[in-house]
Design a protein around this motif. Structure first.
Motif, short mmCIF file in Angstrom:
data_model
loop_
_atom_site.label_atom_id
_atom_site.label_comp_id
_atom_site.label_asym_id
_atom_site.label_seq_id
_atom_site.Cartn_x
_atom_site.Cartn_y
_atom_site.Cartn_z
N GLY A 47 32.89 -2.01 9.99
CA GLY A 47 32.87 -0.88 9.05
C GLY A 47 31.59 -0.08 9.16
O GLY A 47 31.22 0.65 8.25
N GLY A 48 30.90 -0.20 10.24
CA GLY A 48 29.61 0.44 10.47
C GLY A 48 28.73 -0.52 11.25
O GLY A 48 29.21 -1.51 11.81
N TYR A 49 27.44 -0.25 11.29
CA TYR A 49 26.50 -1.07 12.03
C TYR A 49 25.57 -1.78 11.05
O TYR A 49 25.00 -1.16 10.16
CB TYR A 49 25.67 -0.21 12.99
N ASN A 50 25.43 -3.09 11.22
CA ASN A 50 24.55 -3.87 10.36
C ASN A 50 23.65 -4.74 11.21
O ASN A 50 24.15 -5.64 11.89
CB ASN A 50 25.37 -4.73 9.39
N PRO A 51 22.36 -4.50 11.25
CA PRO A 51 21.63 -3.48 10.50
C PRO A 51 21.83 -2.09 11.10
O PRO A 51 22.07 -1.96 12.30
CB PRO A 51 20.17 -3.92 10.64
N ALA A 52 21.70 -1.10 10.26
CA ALA A 52 21.90 0.28 10.69
C ALA A 52 20.64 0.83 11.36
O ALA A 52 20.72 1.76 12.16
CB ALA A 52 22.27 1.16 9.51
N VAL A 53 19.48 0.27 11.03
CA VAL A 53 18.21 0.71 11.62
C VAL A 53 17.52 -0.51 12.21
O VAL A 53 17.33 -1.52 11.54
CB VAL A 53 17.30 1.38 10.57
N LEU A 54 17.17 -0.41 13.50
CA LEU A 54 16.45 -1.48 14.18
C LEU A 54 15.07 -0.99 14.59
O LEU A 54 14.93 0.10 15.15
CB LEU A 54 17.19 -1.90 15.45
N LYS A 55 14.07 -1.79 14.30
CA LYS A 55 12.71 -1.47 14.71
C LYS A 55 12.35 -2.32 15.92
O LYS A 55 12.47 -3.54 15.88
CB LYS A 55 11.74 -1.73 13.56
N LEU A 56 11.92 -1.64 17.00
CA LEU A 56 11.58 -2.31 18.24
C LEU A 56 10.13 -2.04 18.61
O LEU A 56 9.58 -0.99 18.26
CB LEU A 56 12.49 -1.81 19.38
N LYS A 57 9.54 -2.98 19.34
CA LYS A 57 8.16 -2.82 19.78
C LYS A 57 8.16 -2.11 21.13
O LYS A 57 8.88 -2.47 22.05
CB LYS A 57 7.48 -4.18 19.90
N GLN A 58 7.33 -1.08 21.23
CA GLN A 58 7.24 -0.27 22.44
C GLN A 58 6.74 -1.10 23.62
O GLN A 58 5.81 -1.90 23.49
CB GLN A 58 6.31 0.92 22.22
#
Length: 123
Positions: A47-58
């Motif tokens: 029903g969407g993306y979970n998590p909707a926001v992903l934080k990644l290390k450059q």
């Protein structure tokens, strides 16, 4: 009297639709797990993306695992236009996607029909 009831119901529906499409909704956020061989994160597609926001290390290689639970046609693909990724997501299977984390920024991704959206933030 019935015209007033119809008018009130119509106004309530208009307000609900405006809130649904234009209101600010809280989205789930998560950071990738970092290990010796890179970073990884799992996104559940239901029903969407979970998590909707992903934080990644450059600069750290990443493996994003998408697991689709929702059988609707809209969610059968995930598209990362900035990275040239257009991957099929079979129901109930893990699909691993690698992306380039060398450049910092915010990058959007979506389903094949652009109805469901997610974001990755590389810092």
């Amino acid at each position: 009297m019935s015209q007033i009831i119809v008018l009130i119901v119509g106004l309530v529906l208009i307000v609900f639709i405006a809130w649904w499409f234009f209101g600010k909704h809280e989205v789930s956020q998560e950071s990738a797990t970092i290990s010796a061989d890179g970073q990884s994160a799992t996104v559940v597609v239901n029903g969407g993306y979970n998590p909707a926001v992903l934080k990644l290390k450059q600069g750290v290689p990443v493996k994003l695992t998408f697991n689709r639970k929702d059988p609707t046609n809209c969610l059968e693909k995930v598209v990362f236009p900035d990275f040239g990724v257009d991957a099929d997501l079979p129901v109930g299977q893990d699909v691993v996607i690698t992306i380039d984390t060398s450049k910092a920024g915010e990058y959007e991704y979506s389903c094949g029909m652009h109805m469901f959206h997610g974001k990755i933030i590389i810092k």
